[in-house]
Write an enzyme that holds these catalytic residues in place. Structure first.
Site, PDB file in Angstrom:
ATOM      1  N   HIS A 152      -0.097 -12.380 -14.924  1.00 25.78           N
ATOM      2  CA  HIS A 152       0.241 -11.401 -13.888  1.00 25.78           C
ATOM      3  C   HIS A 152      -0.923 -10.433 -13.738  1.00 25.78           C
ATOM      4  CE1 HIS A 152       2.672  -8.761 -11.368  1.00 25.78           C
ATOM      5  NE2 HIS A 152       2.057  -7.773 -12.004  1.00 25.78           N
ATOM      6  N   ASP A 198      15.675  -4.543 -10.236  1.00 25.66           N
ATOM      7  CA  ASP A 198      14.303  -4.079 -10.024  1.00 25.66           C
ATOM      8  C   ASP A 198      13.989  -3.988  -8.538  1.00 25.66           C
ATOM      9  OD1 ASP A 198      11.486  -3.475 -10.660  1.00 25.66           O
ATOM     10  OD2 ASP A 198      11.192  -5.400  -9.657  1.00 25.66           O
ATOM     11  N   ARG A 232      11.906   3.781  -5.586  1.00 22.57           N
ATOM     12  CA  ARG A 232      10.717   4.467  -6.115  1.00 22.57           C
ATOM     13  C   ARG A 232       9.653   4.618  -5.036  1.00 22.57           C
ATOM     14  NH1 ARG A 232       9.090   0.490 -10.314  1.00 22.57           N
ATOM     15  NH2 ARG A 232       7.244   1.786 -10.499  1.00 22.57           N
ATOM     16  N   SER A 277       9.398  -2.834 -14.629  1.00 18.00           N
ATOM     17  CA  SER A 277       9.544  -3.562 -13.370  1.00 18.00           C
ATOM     18  C   SER A 277       8.799  -4.901 -13.438  1.00 18.00           C
ATOM     19  CB  SER A 277       8.986  -2.684 -12.238  1.00 18.00           C
ATOM     20  OG  SER A 277       8.778  -3.415 -11.068  1.00 18.00           O
ATOM     21  N   LYS A 294      10.685  -9.038 -14.352  1.00 17.08           N
ATOM     22  CA  LYS A 294      10.576 -10.246 -13.516  1.00 17.08           C
ATOM     23  C   LYS A 294       9.911 -11.378 -14.289  1.00 17.08           C
ATOM     24  CE  LYS A 294       8.884  -7.478 -10.499  1.00 17.08           C
ATOM     25  NZ  LYS A 294       8.408  -6.596  -9.470  1.00 17.08           N
TER      26      LYS A 294
HETATM   27  N1  URA Z   1       4.460  -4.118  -9.312  1.00 16.15           N
HETATM   28  C1  URA Z   1       5.765  -4.252  -9.641  1.00 16.15           C
HETATM   29  O1  URA Z   1       6.307  -5.341  -9.621  1.00 16.15           O
HETATM   30  N2  URA Z   1       6.423  -3.146 -10.012  1.00 16.15           N
HETATM   31  C2  URA Z   1       5.858  -1.931 -10.064  1.00 16.15           C
HETATM   32  O2  URA Z   1       6.514  -0.985 -10.420  1.00 16.15           O
HETATM   33  C3  URA Z   1       4.509  -1.811  -9.712  1.00 16.15           C
HETATM   34  C4  URA Z   1       3.822  -2.925  -9.335  1.00 16.15           C
END
Ligand code: URA
Length: 430
Positions: free
Chosen positions: A86, A165, A172, A187, A191
């Site tokens: 990621h 999320d 947010r 967050s 995932k």
């Molecule tokens: N990417 C995400 O998936 N979540 C965040 O909070 C910031 C970047």
């Protein structure tokens, strides 16, 4: 149903720098997902977290509660190790494109569930969608079958993974609470853990084109995410990489695919190759192959074969011509000297304004739009030499792109200091 807690008590506790228990966090996330806790209450909570932070156990609990809000995938029975990557996102960051097939060419499965770009950092799916026929949406059966046969899959993440999320992130975004490390880390990791990978390599960026500009803050984010991964039983490593200048020479969609194919053919810009190789080594080490000869797979065509199989499996035509922009404008050097500055953020914004990115989720992207760089910081340039080419389908977009680039590059006398923020890979967290 009798609710276990009163949300106002929890907000007050966090407001007053208290620590929330596992039961409180589980209830909060569940009640928010169900709609019992209102957006304005959750907004107050996220602001309290933004201001007062969270303990390690709270961050772990928050991540696990968000995972529990949806489905989780499992790769048991796949017959090969899984490892994913990621990136926190950057300008010209196309690394997933050469990396996933490269790692898969060693018999390792790479399940890359990706998103679309928003703002100045492009989305991996947008880039791949410039390949004629390629499709991002796969059923669970297609996803598993491709992981088995090809090993590498880059496809759209369904809304079933960590839905809490999705809801929280949207909140947010409109309440000024995105940049809180506990919230970002939970967050991203919710995932990735829900996706079921056994190992994960994080590319955490810092610098002008990164989401987190300060290197110390990006290290803190990396350390937080690595801890969450370990606490959840996922082997996790992070590299800290420099995003002060654009990565590679292509910023956009189709041009980034073109550059990725150059890397898969054993060429490509040195920085893209360096980061691809470093991340591949980390991923393969976590998958049990610490001595894999990654460079050889780029040179001898194995990574390219894997790319072609990955693209074809999703309906794409690896040999089809990529879209070409109708309009282009070349910017040249106004003097002899050395290119000292090339700030990533303005180049990302300019490519976005040319049509390569979207401002709203529902906007289309112009796959042919973007910027091709012809020089990088440290290169000697002569007056009149092309520095970069802007491309778009709509010539009316050039003016705003040029506006974004004001002051973003500079030419100095030979020997001038180069303003690139230092080495590409600045650290590692495990
Ligand atoms: N990417 C995400 O998936 N979540 C965040 O909070 C910031 C970047």
């Amino acid at each position: 149903m009798v609710e276990q807690f009163d949300v106002v008590d929890l907000i007050r506790a966090k407001r007053d720098k208290g620590v929330l228990s596992t039961a409180q966090i589980n209830w909060l996330i569940d009640a928010y997902t169900r709609g019992y806790v209102a957006d304005e209450q959750m907004a107050a909570m996220t602001m309290a977290i933004f201001l007062n932070g969270m303990e390690r156990e709270e961050i772990r609990d928050l991540t696990l509660a968000m995972i529990a809000s949806g489905e989780t995938l499992s790769f048991e029975g796949l017959g090969k190790p899984t490892t994913d990557k990621h990136s926190t996102g950057g300008v010209g960051d196309k690394i997933t494109l050469p990396l996933a097939p490269l790692v898969a060419s060693f018999g390792v499965a790479v399940p890359q569930l990706s998103g679309r770009g928003l703002g100045h950092t492009g989305g991996t799916l947008d880039k791949l969608e410039s390949i004629p026929g390629w499709r991002a949406n796969l059923s669970n059966e297609e996803f598993m079958a491709q992981l088995k046969s090809v090993g590498a899959v880059v496809c759209a993440a369904g809304s079933g993974l960590a839905p809490a999320d999705g809801k929280l992130y949207a909140l947010r975004d409109i309440t000024g609470t995105v940049e809180a490390i506990p919230l970002i880390a939970s967050s991203i990791m919710s995932k990735k853990i829900a996706e079921g990978t056994a190992a994960l390599v994080l590319d955490v960026k810092f610098g002008s084109g990164a989401f987190m500009q300060d290197p110390a803050r990006s290290r803190e984010l990396a350390e937080t995410m690595v801890r969450i991964g370990k606490d959840a039983g996922v082997k996790t490593v992070a590299l800290l990489s420099n995003m002060n200048v654009p990565l590679g020479l292509a910023i956009g969609n189709a041009n980034e695919v073109r550059e990725s194919v150059e890397v898969l053919a054993g060429g490509g810009p040195a920085d893209v190759v360096e980061l691809t190789v470093a991340l591949a080594r980390e991923m393969l080490a976590l998958a049990g192959q610490p001595d894999a000869d990654v460079e050889a797979a780029l040179k001898d065509g194995r990574a390219m074969d894997s790319w072609r199989a990955m693209i074809s499996a999703q309906g794409g035509e690896p040999d089809a011509p990529l879209p070409v922009a109708r309009e282009s404008q070349v910017v040249t050097a106004e003097r002899d000297g050395v290119l000292t500055t090339q700030h990533a953020l303005p180049f990302g914004v300019a490519a976005w304004r040319l049509g390569a990115g979207r401002a709203r989720k529902e906007d289309p992207v112009d796959h042919a739009a973007g910027i091709d760089l012809h020089a990088k910081p440290g290169d000697t340039v002569t007056k009149g030499q092309p520095l970069f080419t802007m491309r778009t389908s709509d010539a009316a977009r050039f003016d705003r792109a040029v506006e974004a680039l004001a002051g973003s590059y500079a030419i100095g006398d030979p020997g001038s200091p180069i303003d690139d923020g230092g080495p590409l890979i600045a650290g590692r967290v495990d």
